[in-house]
Scaffold this motif. Structure first.
Motif, PDB file in Angstrom:
ATOM      1  N   SER A 244      40.304  -7.907  20.903  1.00  0.00           N
ATOM      2  CA  SER A 244      40.089  -7.446  19.526  1.00  0.00           C
ATOM      3  C   SER A 244      41.209  -7.853  18.585  1.00  0.00           C
ATOM      4  CB  SER A 244      39.924  -5.918  19.503  1.00  0.00           C
ATOM      5  OG  SER A 244      41.162  -5.274  19.773  1.00  0.00           O
ATOM      6  N   THR A 245      42.361  -8.228  19.135  1.00  0.00           N
ATOM      7  CA  THR A 245      43.491  -8.595  18.273  1.00  0.00           C
ATOM      8  C   THR A 245      43.518 -10.080  17.943  1.00  0.00           C
ATOM      9  OG1 THR A 245      44.992  -8.983  20.152  1.00  0.00           O
ATOM     10  CG2 THR A 245      44.880  -6.735  19.275  1.00  0.00           C
ATOM     11  N   ALA A 246      42.614 -10.863  18.534  1.00  0.00           N
ATOM     12  CA  ALA A 246      42.622 -12.316  18.318  1.00  0.00           C
ATOM     13  C   ALA A 246      41.741 -12.688  17.135  1.00  0.00           C
ATOM     14  CB  ALA A 246      42.141 -13.033  19.571  1.00  0.00           C
ATOM     15  N   ARG A 247      42.273 -13.502  16.254  1.00  0.00           N
ATOM     16  CA  ARG A 247      41.525 -14.040  15.111  1.00  0.00           C
ATOM     17  C   ARG A 247      40.929 -15.377  15.539  1.00  0.00           C
ATOM     18  NH1 ARG A 247      43.362 -17.090  10.320  1.00  0.00           N
ATOM     19  NH2 ARG A 247      42.150 -16.503   8.481  1.00  0.00           N
ATOM     20  N   VAL A 248      39.612 -15.460  15.600  1.00  0.00           N
ATOM     21  CA  VAL A 248      38.968 -16.637  16.184  1.00  0.00           C
ATOM     22  C   VAL A 248      38.194 -17.424  15.134  1.00  0.00           C
ATOM     23  CG1 VAL A 248      38.782 -15.505  18.428  1.00  0.00           C
ATOM     24  CG2 VAL A 248      36.850 -15.394  16.841  1.00  0.00           C
ATOM     25  N   SER A 249      37.920 -18.689  15.477  1.00  0.00           N
ATOM     26  CA  SER A 249      37.092 -19.533  14.607  1.00  0.00           C
ATOM     27  C   SER A 249      35.929 -20.148  15.387  1.00  0.00           C
ATOM     28  CB  SER A 249      37.943 -20.645  13.982  1.00  0.00           C
ATOM     29  OG  SER A 249      38.544 -21.454  14.985  1.00  0.00           O
ATOM     30  N   ALA A 250      35.707 -19.658  16.594  1.00  0.00           N
ATOM     31  CA  ALA A 250      34.584 -20.103  17.420  1.00  0.00           C
ATOM     32  C   ALA A 250      34.099 -18.915  18.231  1.00  0.00           C
ATOM     33  CB  ALA A 250      34.997 -21.242  18.339  1.00  0.00           C
ATOM     34  N   SER A 251      32.883 -19.008  18.723  1.00  0.00           N
ATOM     35  CA  SER A 251      32.259 -17.878  19.407  1.00  0.00           C
ATOM     36  C   SER A 251      32.161 -18.096  20.910  1.00  0.00           C
ATOM     37  CB  SER A 251      30.860 -17.634  18.842  1.00  0.00           C
ATOM     38  OG  SER A 251      30.911 -17.315  17.469  1.00  0.00           O
ATOM     39  N   THR A 252      32.317 -17.023  21.650  1.00  0.00           N
ATOM     40  CA  THR A 252      32.288 -17.069  23.113  1.00  0.00           C
ATOM     41  C   THR A 252      32.038 -15.670  23.646  1.00  0.00           C
ATOM     42  OG1 THR A 252      33.715 -19.004  23.443  1.00  0.00           O
ATOM     43  CG2 THR A 252      33.792 -17.348  25.140  1.00  0.00           C
ATOM     44  N   SER A 253      31.443 -15.600  24.812  1.00  0.00           N
ATOM     45  CA  SER A 253      31.322 -14.331  25.535  1.00  0.00           C
ATOM     46  C   SER A 253      32.251 -14.356  26.736  1.00  0.00           C
ATOM     47  CB  SER A 253      29.883 -14.112  26.008  1.00  0.00           C
ATOM     48  OG  SER A 253      29.816 -13.002  26.895  1.00  0.00           O
ATOM     49  N   LEU A 254      33.119 -13.367  26.821  1.00  0.00           N
ATOM     50  CA  LEU A 254      33.930 -13.135  28.007  1.00  0.00           C
ATOM     51  C   LEU A 254      33.325 -11.945  28.740  1.00  0.00           C
ATOM     52  CD1 LEU A 254      37.558 -13.405  26.532  1.00  0.00           C
ATOM     53  CD2 LEU A 254      36.086 -15.233  27.407  1.00  0.00           C
ATOM     54  N   THR A 255      32.732 -12.196  29.888  1.00  0.00           N
ATOM     55  CA  THR A 255      32.160 -11.100  30.666  1.00  0.00           C
ATOM     56  C   THR A 255      33.222 -10.611  31.631  1.00  0.00           C
ATOM     57  OG1 THR A 255      29.892 -11.879  30.440  1.00  0.00           O
ATOM     58  CG2 THR A 255      30.361 -10.419  32.292  1.00  0.00           C
ATOM     59  N   VAL A 256      33.695  -9.401  31.375  1.00  0.00           N
ATOM     60  CA  VAL A 256      34.789  -8.811  32.137  1.00  0.00           C
ATOM     61  C   VAL A 256      34.218  -7.817  33.139  1.00  0.00           C
ATOM     62  CG1 VAL A 256      36.912  -7.443  31.987  1.00  0.00           C
ATOM     63  CG2 VAL A 256      36.356  -9.102  30.179  1.00  0.00           C
ATOM     64  N   VAL A 257      34.673  -7.916  34.379  1.00  0.00           N
ATOM     65  CA  VAL A 257      34.218  -7.020  35.434  1.00  0.00           C
ATOM     66  C   VAL A 257      35.431  -6.521  36.197  1.00  0.00           C
ATOM     67  CG1 VAL A 257      33.811  -8.983  36.992  1.00  0.00           C
ATOM     68  CG2 VAL A 257      32.691  -6.786  37.448  1.00  0.00           C
ATOM     69  N   THR A 258      35.419  -5.258  36.599  1.00  0.00           N
ATOM     70  CA  THR A 258      36.572  -4.666  37.270  1.00  0.00           C
ATOM     71  C   THR A 258      36.171  -4.052  38.605  1.00  0.00           C
ATOM     72  OG1 THR A 258      36.255  -2.578  36.069  1.00  0.00           O
ATOM     73  CG2 THR A 258      37.755  -4.190  35.102  1.00  0.00           C
ATOM     74  N   ALA A 259      37.173  -3.872  39.453  1.00  0.00           N
ATOM     75  CA  ALA A 259      36.932  -3.380  40.810  1.00  0.00           C
ATOM     76  C   ALA A 259      36.356  -1.968  40.829  1.00  0.00           C
ATOM     77  CB  ALA A 259      38.227  -3.432  41.617  1.00  0.00           C
ATOM     78  N   ASP A 260      36.542  -1.217  39.744  1.00  0.00           N
ATOM     79  CA  ASP A 260      35.956   0.125  39.673  1.00  0.00           C
ATOM     80  C   ASP A 260      34.531   0.086  39.132  1.00  0.00           C
ATOM     81  OD1 ASP A 260      36.567  -0.521  37.074  1.00  0.00           O
ATOM     82  OD2 ASP A 260      37.622   1.345  36.610  1.00  0.00           O
ATOM     83  N   SER A 261      33.919  -1.078  39.211  1.00  0.00           N
ATOM     84  CA  SER A 261      32.501  -1.266  38.879  1.00  0.00           C
ATOM     85  C   SER A 261      32.189  -1.007  37.409  1.00  0.00           C
ATOM     86  CB  SER A 261      31.601  -0.402  39.773  1.00  0.00           C
ATOM     87  OG  SER A 261      31.742  -0.789  41.120  1.00  0.00           O
ATOM     88  N   ARG A 262      33.057  -1.490  36.547  1.00  0.00           N
ATOM     89  CA  ARG A 262      32.768  -1.528  35.115  1.00  0.00           C
ATOM     90  C   ARG A 262      32.589  -2.979  34.710  1.00  0.00           C
ATOM     91  NH1 ARG A 262      36.613   1.433  31.218  1.00  0.00           N
ATOM     92  NH2 ARG A 262      34.731   1.331  29.914  1.00  0.00           N
ATOM     93  N   ALA A 263      31.671  -3.215  33.801  1.00  0.00           N
ATOM     94  CA  ALA A 263      31.425  -4.588  33.343  1.00  0.00           C
ATOM     95  C   ALA A 263      30.946  -4.564  31.904  1.00  0.00           C
ATOM     96  CB  ALA A 263      30.388  -5.286  34.223  1.00  0.00           C
ATOM     97  N   ALA A 264      31.395  -5.544  31.143  1.00  0.00           N
ATOM     98  CA  ALA A 264      30.956  -5.678  29.751  1.00  0.00           C
ATOM     99  C   ALA A 264      31.165  -7.112  29.307  1.00  0.00           C
ATOM    100  CB  ALA A 264      31.719  -4.739  28.826  1.00  0.00           C
ATOM    101  N   SER A 265      30.286  -7.593  28.449  1.00  0.00           N
ATOM    102  CA  SER A 265      30.450  -8.897  27.806  1.00  0.00           C
ATOM    103  C   SER A 265      31.098  -8.676  26.453  1.00  0.00           C
ATOM    104  CB  SER A 265      29.096  -9.595  27.644  1.00  0.00           C
ATOM    105  OG  SER A 265      28.583 -10.002  28.887  1.00  0.00           O
ATOM    106  N   LEU A 266      32.231  -9.319  26.256  1.00  0.00           N
ATOM    107  CA  LEU A 266      32.951  -9.254  24.986  1.00  0.00           C
ATOM    108  C   LEU A 266      32.505 -10.452  24.157  1.00  0.00           C
ATOM    109  CD1 LEU A 266      34.506  -7.405  26.908  1.00  0.00           C
ATOM    110  CD2 LEU A 266      36.637  -8.326  26.016  1.00  0.00           C
ATOM    111  N   GLU A 267      31.617 -10.220  23.208  1.00  0.00           N
ATOM    112  CA  GLU A 267      31.071 -11.292  22.390  1.00  0.00           C
ATOM    113  C   GLU A 267      31.983 -11.502  21.175  1.00  0.00           C
ATOM    114  OE1 GLU A 267      26.357 -11.196  23.534  1.00  0.00           O
ATOM    115  OE2 GLU A 267      26.961 -10.218  21.655  1.00  0.00           O
TER     116      GLU A 267
END
Length: 390
Positions: A244-267
C-alpha cells in the motif's frame, strides 16, 4: 529457458548485487540487450525507455533503497549501464507505455483452507526469446530471514517464498490508468477520464502505438514490490501494508499466501490497491484481469486475451487438485484437456518472436517448507518430466 541457481548469504545489498553480476554477468548483459531490442520492436523509443527506467529506479531508491543498491551493484559488476539493468527491472512499467501485449501471461491457483497446509500452482507465460536464462536465488535479506525466489536476470523478484512462511505468486494486470502516475490507494477508479480512456482503447484494440505522455510515468517497479514483500513481510497484513505504500505506474496482482492458511490477491494499479481474499472454501484463483469490481470498471486488457477462459478452466479443475504432490497437481491443473488445456501456452511459430507466447515455467510454493517446486515448461509436461525442488 535454462534455470541457474545462486545462493548468497550476505545481508549487504551491494555485496549481493555484486555477487550476482560477477557470476552471471553474461546473462545480465544478454537479457538487458534482448529487452532493449524488444522495446524497440514494440515501437517504444529508447529515450523513453531510458526515462522510465531512470525514474523507476529513483522511485525504487526512495521506497526501498536496498533494492536500488542491489540493482546498481549488479549492473556495475556485469559491465552493463545501470539504466539498462533498471530497464529490465522496470520492464512492466516500460511495457505499460507500449501497445497491447497479446493474449499470454499467467494463471494462479491457491488452495488454503483453515487447518491445512496451503497448496499452490502457477504457470508463467512469456516470450522464450526474452528469457534464454533465468534465476533461482536463495538470499538473506537480514539475519534470520531466508528468501527463495524465481526471477529474470535484472529483475529483483517475481515468485517466491520466505522462511516466515509467506509466499508470493505474480500475475500482470492491465488498467486504464497504466503508464500514468499513481494518484492514491483507493480501490475504485474513474473510468471517464478522456486520457485514460484513450489509453485503454488503444491497448484493448491493439493499435500500433499508445499515446506517450510528455513526462513518462514511472512508479516503483511492481517486481520490486513482490521482492520487498518477500524480504520483509511475515504476515498477510504486513504484505498489504508494504504494498500500500508503493506508488505504481503499472498494474499487477501479487497473490500472497501464508502458512497459517491465509491468502489474498493484492491488485495493484495507479488507481489504487484492492485486496481480494480467498473464498470460504479456501480457494483463490487469479489470471490476468481484475477481480475487484471497482478496479475492473477500468479494465484495459488486450482484446484477444484468454484470461476469462483460463479463470473458468481453473474453476473447472480445482476440485481435483488438493492433496496431490506438485507433479500430479500440475497434471490436474490441465484437466482432461491435457496438453491442449488453455493454461498451457504454446508459441505460434508462424508469428514473429515478440508475438510468440509459451508457458516457460510451472511452479508451486511450499510456504511451510520454504521451498519452490518447479518445472521449466508447461504443466502437461509433468506427464514425462519430474518437478525439481529449490
Amino acid at each position: 529457458m535454462k534455470l541457474h541457481s545462486l545462493r548468497t548469504q550476505t545481508t549487504d545489498p551491494r555485496e549481493r548485487g555484486t555477487a550476482l553480476g560477477t557470476r552471471f554477468g553474461d546473462q545480465v548483459s544478454r537479457i538487458a540487450e534482448l529487452y532493449l531490442e524488444h522495446f524497440a520492436t514494440l515501437g517504444i523509443p529508447e529515450d523513453q525507455v531510458r526515462a522510465i527506467a531512470t525514474r523507476s529506479i529513483e522511485a525504487l531508491r526512495a521506497w526501498a533503497p536496498a533494492l536500488a543498491e542491489e540493482s546498481d551493484a549488479c549492473a556495475d559488476a556485469s559491465g552493463v549501464e545501470r539504466w539498462q539493468v533498471a530497464a529490465v527491472g522496470a520492464r512492466t512499467e516500460i511495457l505499460a507505455a507500449g501497445p497491447a501485449p497479446g493474449k499470454g501471461e499467467c494463471s494462479t491457483a491457491v488452495f488454503a483452507p483453515p487447518g491445512t497446509p496451503p497448496q499452490t500452482m502457477q504457470t508463467w507465460d512469456w516470450h522464450a526469446s526474452l528469457v534464454p536464462d533465468a534465476l533461482l536465488h536463495e538470499l538473506t535479506p537480514r539475519a534470520g530471514r531466508t528468501v527463495k525466489l524465481f526471477t529474470e536476470f535484472g529483475v529483483p523478484g517475481k515468485i517466491g517464498v520466505n522462511s516466515a512462511g509467506l509466499g508470493v505468486h505474480f500475475n500482470i494486470l492491465f488498467h486504464a490508468t497504466d503508464a500514468t502516475y499513481a494518484t492514491g490507494t483507493t480501490n475504485t477508479t474513474d473510468a471517464t477520464d478522456a486520457r485514460h480512456a484513450a489509453d485503454a482503447t488503444a491497448r484493448t484494440t491493439g493499435t500500433d502505438a499508445v499515446p506517450h505522455h510528455p513526462l513518462p510515468a514511472a512508479g516503483v517497479p511492481v517486481h520490486a514490490i513482490a521482492r520487498r514483500v518477500l524480504d520483509e513481510a511475515d504476515t498477510l497484513d504486513q504484505a498489504v501494508e508494504i504494498a500500500s505504500t508503493a506508488r505504481v505506474s503499472a498494474s499487477t496482482s501479487l497473490t500472497v499466501v501464508t502458512a497459517d492458511s491465509r491468502a489474498a490477491s493484492l491488485e495493484l494499479s495507479p488507481a489504487g490497491l484492492a485486496v481480494v481474499t480467498a473464498g470460504e472454501d479456501g480457494w483463490l484463483l487469479h489470471t490476468n484481469h481484475f477481480l475487484d469490481a471497482g478496479l475492473a470498471a477500468a479494465e484495459a486488457g488486450p482484446s484477444d486475451s484468454l484470461t476469462a477462459e483460463r479463470l473458468a478452466h481453473l474453476k473447472a479443475v480445482r476440485a481435483s487438485m488438493p492433496g496431490l504432490d506438485p507433479g500430479e497437481r500440475a497434471k490436474a491443473l490441465c484437466g482432461a484437456a491435457g496438453a491442449d488445456a488453455v493454461v498451457c501456452m504454446r508459441p505460434d511459430e508462424a508469428k514473429p518472436a515478440h508475438q510468440q507466447w509459451g508457458t516457460l515455467l510451472t511452479i508451486g510454493l511450499d510456504v511451510n517448507g520454504c521451498a519452490l517446486d518447479y518445472l521449466a515448461g508447461a504443466p502437461y509436461e509433468a506427464t514425462t518430466r519430474a518437478f525439481a525442488r529449490f
